[in-house]
Design an enzyme around this catalytic site. Structure first.
Site, PDB file in Angstrom:
ATOM      1  N   TYR A   1      86.860  24.287  26.990  1.00 61.78           N
ATOM      2  CA  TYR A   1      87.353  23.381  28.157  1.00 61.78           C
ATOM      3  C   TYR A   1      88.204  22.035  27.854  1.00 61.78           C
ATOM      4  CZ  TYR A   1      83.330  25.764  30.237  1.00 61.78           C
ATOM      5  OH  TYR A   1      82.379  26.685  30.527  1.00 61.78           O
TER       6      TYR A   1
ATOM      7  N   ARG B   1      73.769  20.156  35.025  1.00 61.07           N
ATOM      8  CA  ARG B   1      74.164  19.093  34.271  1.00 61.07           C
ATOM      9  C   ARG B   1      73.625  17.545  34.186  1.00 61.07           C
ATOM     10  NH1 ARG B   1      79.559  19.688  31.985  1.00 61.07           N
ATOM     11  NH2 ARG B   1      79.878  20.977  33.693  1.00 61.07           N
TER      12      ARG B   1
ATOM     13  N   CYS C   1      86.585  30.721  11.885  1.00 62.22           N
ATOM     14  CA  CYS C   1      87.991  30.951  11.502  1.00 62.22           C
ATOM     15  C   CYS C   1      88.729  31.095  12.884  1.00 62.22           C
ATOM     16  CB  CYS C   1      87.921  32.356  10.807  1.00 62.22           C
ATOM     17  SG  CYS C   1      86.637  32.507   9.610  1.00 62.22           S
TER      18      CYS C   1
ATOM     19  N   ARG D   1      81.831  23.887  24.542  1.00 55.50           N
ATOM     20  CA  ARG D   1      82.476  22.927  25.382  1.00 55.50           C
ATOM     21  C   ARG D   1      83.774  22.657  24.802  1.00 55.50           C
ATOM     22  NH1 ARG D   1      81.488  19.216  28.210  1.00 55.50           N
ATOM     23  NH2 ARG D   1      81.880  20.324  30.252  1.00 55.50           N
TER      24      ARG D   1
ATOM     25  N   GLU E   1      71.477  21.914  43.744  1.00 57.09           N
ATOM     26  CA  GLU E   1      71.444  22.581  42.709  1.00 57.09           C
ATOM     27  C   GLU E   1      72.033  22.071  41.221  1.00 57.09           C
ATOM     28  OE1 GLU E   1      73.510  26.381  43.498  1.00 57.09           O
ATOM     29  OE2 GLU E   1      71.933  26.989  44.918  1.00 57.09           O
ATOM     30  N   PRO E   2      71.305  20.871  40.955  1.00 59.26           N
ATOM     31  CA  PRO E   2      72.092  20.248  39.606  1.00 59.26           C
ATOM     32  C   PRO E   2      71.697  20.800  38.442  1.00 59.26           C
ATOM     33  CG  PRO E   2      69.904  19.174  40.484  1.00 59.26           C
ATOM     34  CD  PRO E   2      70.334  20.153  41.502  1.00 59.26           C
TER      35      PRO E   2
HETATM   36  N1  LLP Z   1      74.843  26.281  41.327  1.00 57.66           N
HETATM   37  C1  LLP Z   1      75.672  27.169  41.155  1.00 57.66           C
HETATM   38  C2  LLP Z   1      75.943  28.446  42.025  1.00 57.66           C
HETATM   39  C3  LLP Z   1      76.748  27.208  40.203  1.00 57.66           C
HETATM   40  O1  LLP Z   1      77.518  28.155  39.836  1.00 57.66           O
HETATM   41  C4  LLP Z   1      76.433  26.152  39.018  1.00 57.66           C
HETATM   42  C5  LLP Z   1      77.278  25.875  37.890  1.00 57.66           C
HETATM   43  C6  LLP Z   1      75.540  25.140  39.362  1.00 57.66           C
HETATM   44  C7  LLP Z   1      74.698  25.144  40.610  1.00 57.66           C
HETATM   45  C8  LLP Z   1      75.397  23.709  38.640  1.00 57.66           C
HETATM   46  O2  LLP Z   1      76.384  23.224  38.352  1.00 57.66           O
HETATM   47  P1  LLP Z   1      76.326  21.464  37.532  1.00 57.66           P
HETATM   48  O3  LLP Z   1      75.403  20.884  38.502  1.00 57.66           O
HETATM   49  O4  LLP Z   1      75.914  21.678  36.284  1.00 57.66           O
HETATM   50  O5  LLP Z   1      77.672  21.005  37.453  1.00 57.66           O
HETATM   51  N2  LLP Z   1      79.823  25.804  31.345  1.00 57.66           N
HETATM   52  C9  LLP Z   1      80.743  24.731  32.174  1.00 57.66           C
HETATM   53  C10 LLP Z   1      79.898  24.593  33.491  1.00 57.66           C
HETATM   54  C11 LLP Z   1      80.109  25.603  34.469  1.00 57.66           C
HETATM   55  C12 LLP Z   1      79.170  25.770  35.587  1.00 57.66           C
HETATM   56  C13 LLP Z   1      78.958  26.812  36.237  1.00 57.66           C
HETATM   57  N3  LLP Z   1      78.088  26.509  37.633  1.00 57.66           N
HETATM   58  C14 LLP Z   1      80.710  23.538  31.339  1.00 57.66           C
HETATM   59  O6  LLP Z   1      80.023  23.627  30.261  1.00 57.66           O
HETATM   60  O7  LLP Z   1      81.293  22.691  31.848  1.00 57.66           O
END
Ligand code: LLP
Length: 422
Positions: A327, A287, A352, A323, A284-285
């Site tokens: 973070y 990013r 602000c 972001r 499940e990519p």
């Molecule tokens: N699958 C599930 C169940 C997830 O909760 C997530 C992300 C993904 C897949 C995708 O993850 P990725 O491949 O994108 O890392 N807002 C944060 C990232 C939160 C990720 C939440 N879950 C940021 O900006 O770094």
């Protein structure tokens, strides 16, 4: 490309955002043209980058026969989803809203995983009305609720169990999700209760086990460790008369934001190919597919200095792009007009709060009022996390395709902000 790039981490050759004759382009479109026609701040996405990232990813895992389910939360713009649906991507959704986005574009819902730690009964019903790949269940109470709703609706619920593999990862604590102290997944110790609930119901069909250990992970080891654990657990379920066919490893593969070595996805893929033992795999990519395919384009409003610091104030803010505030994330900032860095500044927005910054103590070129700056690698969790804080309309989103660009979400207007208020 003539003179040296202004940044210490140059834009990689593969990036769709490159200088041509001293000006930053997205594919074949100069960013000043977009700024002029669409206004700032705005998000700019490269269609070819999304396409290439998807092909790179799904190609790497082809031998492992993994189904790529793009995590809609990373960037849920319909144009992005449509493009990925055309490429026959599957999807991972975490809310009824995300599922409805996929319905809107006519995506193949049999390739959709529905995850999330707190699905409402309305969301579970909506999911059960479709023929999804699986509903990813995250607690025993949710499992019982799904069984009850499926019985009410007289249907079979294809389910996956999200287990918590208790694997530690090196990432920001807010996006680490696979350890016992996190709210995610089910403790594998609960296996007997899970098996009992599933066996008692005639409406639950366990097809998968899954996990998701976190996000922005550049090392493959934790993914390998959790896969080994998941597979051992699948054996445990099998021995109790509940064999599963699918293992879902979630997302989480990171991207370089600061010149880091890219995640060795080929190594991860090789490991899965060698160790999958006939299981079908789901990844499940989020990013990885959209992160480097987007930027936030903004314009310099003012500059000011005090005895200690120099500030550059731009027209984008933390509400547009969370972001850095959320973070302490590092994002490269490039001037749209290519120039050498010559000053150290804080790049901040108009909101602000002192947390409203894009970069701190950053070496940037001299900029003047009206100059354009690009916050790089903002395609994932950029617009998706944007809010209307300070009553700021959310920015427009633009998709570039070769020499063309089009608005894929118009800038919000003040009227949009007050529409729902009495
Ligand atoms: N699958 C599930 C169940 C997830 O909760 C997530 C992300 C993904 C897949 C995708 O993850 P990725 O491949 O994108 O890392 N807002 C944060 C990232 C939160 C990720 C939440 N879950 C940021 O900006 O770094």
């Amino acid at each position: 490309m003539g003179s040296r790039l202004v940044s210490s981490q140059p834009v990689p050759d593969s990036s769709p955002f490159r200088y041509q004759r001293g000006e930053l382009y997205c594919e074949a479109v100069p960013l000043p043209l977009i700024a002029e026609q669409v206004g700032t701040p705005c998000y700019v996405y490269s269609r070819s980058a999304i396409l290439n990232n998807y092909r790179h990813f799904s190609g790497a895992f082809r031998a492992a026969e993994a189904l790529t389910c793009y995590a809609v939360k990373a960037n849920s713009n319909l144009a992005v989803l449509r493009l990925l649906a055309q490429l026959e991507s599957g999807f991972d959704v975490v809310s009824g809203g995300e599922l409805r986005r996929l319905q809107t574009i006519g995506a193949d819902l049999t390739r959709v995983m529905f995850s999330g730690v707190g699905k409402t009964t309305a969301e579970i019903r909506l999911a059960l009305e479709q023929d999804l790949l699986a509903l990813n269940v995250e607690s025993i109470e949710e499992l019982e609720t799904v069984a009850r709703l499926a019985a009410d609706m007289g249907c079979q619920a294809r389910i996956s169990l999200r287990l918590n593999p208790d694997v530690q990862v090196e990432t920001h604590p807010y996006i680490s999700t696979g350890m016992r102290q996190h709210k995610f997944g089910i403790d594998p110790e609960k296996i007997e209760s899970l098996v009992a609930v599933i066996k008692k119901s005639r409406h639950l069909d366990l097809v998968a086990l899954g996990c998701h250990i976190g996000s922005q992970i550049l090392d493959v080891k934790p993914f390998q460790d959790s896969f080994v654990k998941l597979q051992a657990l699948a054996g445990e379920f099998g021995r109790r008369g509940l064999p599963v066919q699918i293992l879902d490893l979630g997302g989480g593969i990171g991207i370089p934001y600061r010149g880091e070595a890219p995640a060795p996805i080929e190594e991860y893929a090789r490991f899965l190919t060698e160790h999958r033992n006939g299981y079908r795999l789901v990844l499940e990519p989020g990013r990885f597919i959209v992160g480097n395919a987007g930027i936030l384009l903004s314009r310099v409003l003012y500059r000011k200095t005090n005895r200690e610091k120099s500030f550059v104030i731009v027209d984008a803010a933390m509400n547009d792009f969370m972001r850095p505030a959320l973070y302490q994330a590092y994002h490269e900032v490039l001037p749209v007009q290519q120039r050498e860095p010559s000053q150290t500044v804080d790049l901040v927005g108009p909101v602000c709060e002192s947390g409203d910054f894009f970069a701190k103590e950053r070496h940037l070129p001299e900029v003047a009022q009206g100059d354009l700056l690009a916050v790089m690698n903002a395609g994932a969790y950029g617009f998706a996390l944007a809010s209307n804080y300070n009553s700021r309309p959310r920015p427009a989103e633009v998709m570039v395709d070769g020499g063309n660009h089009r608005i894929v979400r118009r800038r919000e207007r003040f009227e949009d902000l007050i529409e729902l208020e009495q």
